[in-house]
Design a protein around this motif. Structure first.
Motif, short mmCIF file in Angstrom:
data_model
loop_
_atom_site.label_atom_id
_atom_site.label_comp_id
_atom_site.label_asym_id
_atom_site.label_seq_id
_atom_site.Cartn_x
_atom_site.Cartn_y
_atom_site.Cartn_z
N VAL A 26 0.87 -1.26 0.06
CA VAL A 26 -0.13 0.08 -0.56
C VAL A 26 0.51 1.65 0.13
O VAL A 26 2.23 1.34 1.09
N PRO A 27 0.80 2.17 -1.09
CA PRO A 27 1.45 2.98 -0.82
C PRO A 27 1.10 3.97 0.08
O PRO A 27 0.44 4.05 0.63
N ASN A 28 3.24 4.76 1.14
CA ASN A 28 2.66 5.45 1.96
C ASN A 28 2.28 7.23 1.34
O ASN A 28 2.62 7.53 0.94
N THR A 29 0.84 7.35 1.74
CA THR A 29 0.41 8.67 1.46
C THR A 29 0.50 9.70 2.32
O THR A 29 -0.77 10.43 2.67
N ASN A 30 1.27 9.29 3.69
CA ASN A 30 1.34 10.35 4.24
C ASN A 30 2.12 12.26 4.10
O ASN A 30 2.78 11.49 3.24
N ILE A 31 1.03 12.43 4.44
CA ILE A 31 1.72 14.23 3.54
C ILE A 31 2.65 14.51 3.90
O ILE A 31 3.44 14.90 4.88
N THR A 32 4.03 14.96 3.41
CA THR A 32 5.25 15.46 3.28
C THR A 32 5.26 16.66 4.04
O THR A 32 5.54 17.71 4.73
N THR A 33 4.64 17.83 2.33
CA THR A 33 4.22 19.14 2.57
C THR A 33 3.43 19.38 1.63
O THR A 33 3.75 18.34 0.01
N VAL A 34 2.74 20.50 1.41
CA VAL A 34 2.24 20.69 0.54
C VAL A 34 2.29 22.85 0.32
O VAL A 34 2.61 22.78 1.22
#
Length: 135
Positions: A26-34
């Protein structure tokens, strides 16, 4: 009796190893930055057509590219949009597409009507601008 116990342990170990090889990632979709460009565009602006084109291309074409790395420019000369997307090379094609879909949603939620934005998740990134760029 000891032999039977060893066989049961060996069978359990083999079962665990096989389970690991067929499990889906499962891809890690935790947000690093926007990040959002401070400039904005109106819904009637031709840039919105170019933006729709470029983001769709990034989302569909990046998973098909070698190393999941894709740059593109919209074909509409009255308001160009430039884009780049990439995924972790260890993802499957499907997981890359899934990750980019989440990155797109996060980007547009955090940066509505912006002439440029970037969403960086743990396993993928997507960016668009109204000007050429090189990541």
């Amino acid at each position: 009796m000891k032999h039977k116990k060893k066989m049961e342990i060996a069978a359990a170990m083999i079962g665990l190893l096989c389970l690991g090889s067929v499990a889906d990632s499962v891809p890690n979709t935790n947000i690093t930055t926007v990040l959002c460009n401070s400039g904005m565009y109106a819904s009637s602006d031709p840039f919105s057509v170019s933006l729709s084109y470029i983001v769709e291309e990034l989302e569909t074409q990046t998973p098909t590219q070698k190393n999941y790395d894709y740059y593109n420019i919209s074909p509409y000369p009255n308001a160009f949009a430039y884009g780049h997307a990439g995924c972790n090379i260890n993802l499957t094609t499907s997981d890359c597409k899934t990750c980019l879909g989440v990155a797109k949603t996060v980007m547009f939620s955090g940066c509505p009507k912006r002439i440029g934005a970037r969403s960086v998740l743990h396993d993928c990134t997507i960016r668009y601008e109204q000007y050429p760029f090189d990541d």
